[in-house]
Design an enzyme around this catalytic site. Sequence first.
Site, short mmCIF file in Angstrom:
data_model
loop_
_atom_site.label_atom_id
_atom_site.label_comp_id
_atom_site.label_asym_id
_atom_site.label_seq_id
_atom_site.Cartn_x
_atom_site.Cartn_y
_atom_site.Cartn_z
CB THR A 1 -104.17 -9.14 -5.87
OG1 THR A 1 -104.04 -9.25 -7.27
CG2 THR A 1 -105.63 -8.94 -5.52
N GLY B 1 -107.32 -16.02 -10.89
CA GLY B 1 -108.71 -15.57 -10.90
C GLY B 1 -109.72 -16.52 -11.52
N1 ASP Z 1 -107.01 -12.73 -8.55
C1 ASP Z 1 -106.29 -11.81 -9.39
C2 ASP Z 1 -106.71 -12.04 -10.82
O1 ASP Z 1 -106.83 -13.16 -11.24
C3 ASP Z 1 -104.81 -11.93 -9.29
C4 ASP Z 1 -104.23 -11.97 -7.90
O2 ASP Z 1 -104.95 -12.19 -6.93
O3 ASP Z 1 -103.02 -11.76 -7.75
O4 ASP Z 1 -106.84 -11.08 -11.54
#
Ligand code: ASP
Length: 310
Positions: A177, A231
């Site tokens: 991400t 998340g």
């Molecule tokens: N925070 C993101 C999600 O839960 C994933 C990530 O940060 O890699 O969609």
Amino acid sequence: MSKYTLVIHGGAGTILKQEITDEQESAYRKGLEDALDTCYVLLENGGTSLDAIRAAIVSMEDNILFNAGRGSVFAKNGSQEMDASIMDGRTLRAGAVCAVRNIRNPVELAYAIMNQSPHVMLNGQGAYEFATLHGIKTEPDDYFYSAFRHDQWKQMQGSDESALDHNVSVTSKKFGTVGAVALDQHGNMAAATSTGGMTNKQWGRIGDSSIIGAGTYANNRTCAISATGHGEPFIRAVAAYDVSCLIEYKGMSLHDAMHLVVHDKLLRLDGEGGMIGVDAGGNTAMIFNSEGMYRGMRSSDGVNEIAIYK
Ligand code: ASP
């Protein structure tokens, strides 16, 4: 001229030196460096923090190594659905998209929603229609495909589990991400985050990256934050806004506020991940409770750093 600074991340998770080849490591470093180069020059030339973070995110969304835009992870049904958000610390205006498909740069769509609609967040088909009406680039499914992400998904297909892309065990790991925060020469801050979410997520699932206050927050009075990690706990902890509140109402420093949220509040919810931040004085922090976080920062006082592991 006041201090200007920029911090980016490319995801957090089980990122272990022994599991990454030198080649992979240099590719990620180069991806982070390219993003820093693209947006730092904007800040140097007096550009806004908003334009700088957009440029950084677009650079990483276009890079297949990162789990955002091209190279996003696969959901349970084999689709690639993306979340993104952006916030302007000067005006507290914000834009966000969730569960969108075929949008080349979800951060640009979030930005268009912020500037060209009365709304903050659009999802799915409605967001797609808005994108086509506002000249946002779209791409066919093939554009987003990466064999590596597909293999990751295949390992989990059929299960009810979902995972941070960095935590699916495969021989050649790819992570990330993406997020960016900046303080410009005019004293304005901004934050943005973009992701394909978690591998094998239920399609339609919305993560923290698109939620203002959870994965992204910016306020000139306090700080700009972009988060990465599992998340759901970040949403429940309202993680990014919590940092801002600790600064605003408790008078904590950026570092202490982020440390409390990442190492105490999130851990109590099993929230693996981290965040990057900048405050009005140009202080920066990159804090995570996972094994690693792809990260980098550059500022007018000469700091220029890229790091991956603890
Ligand atoms: N925070 C993101 C999600 O839960 C994933 C990530 O940060 O890699 O969609």
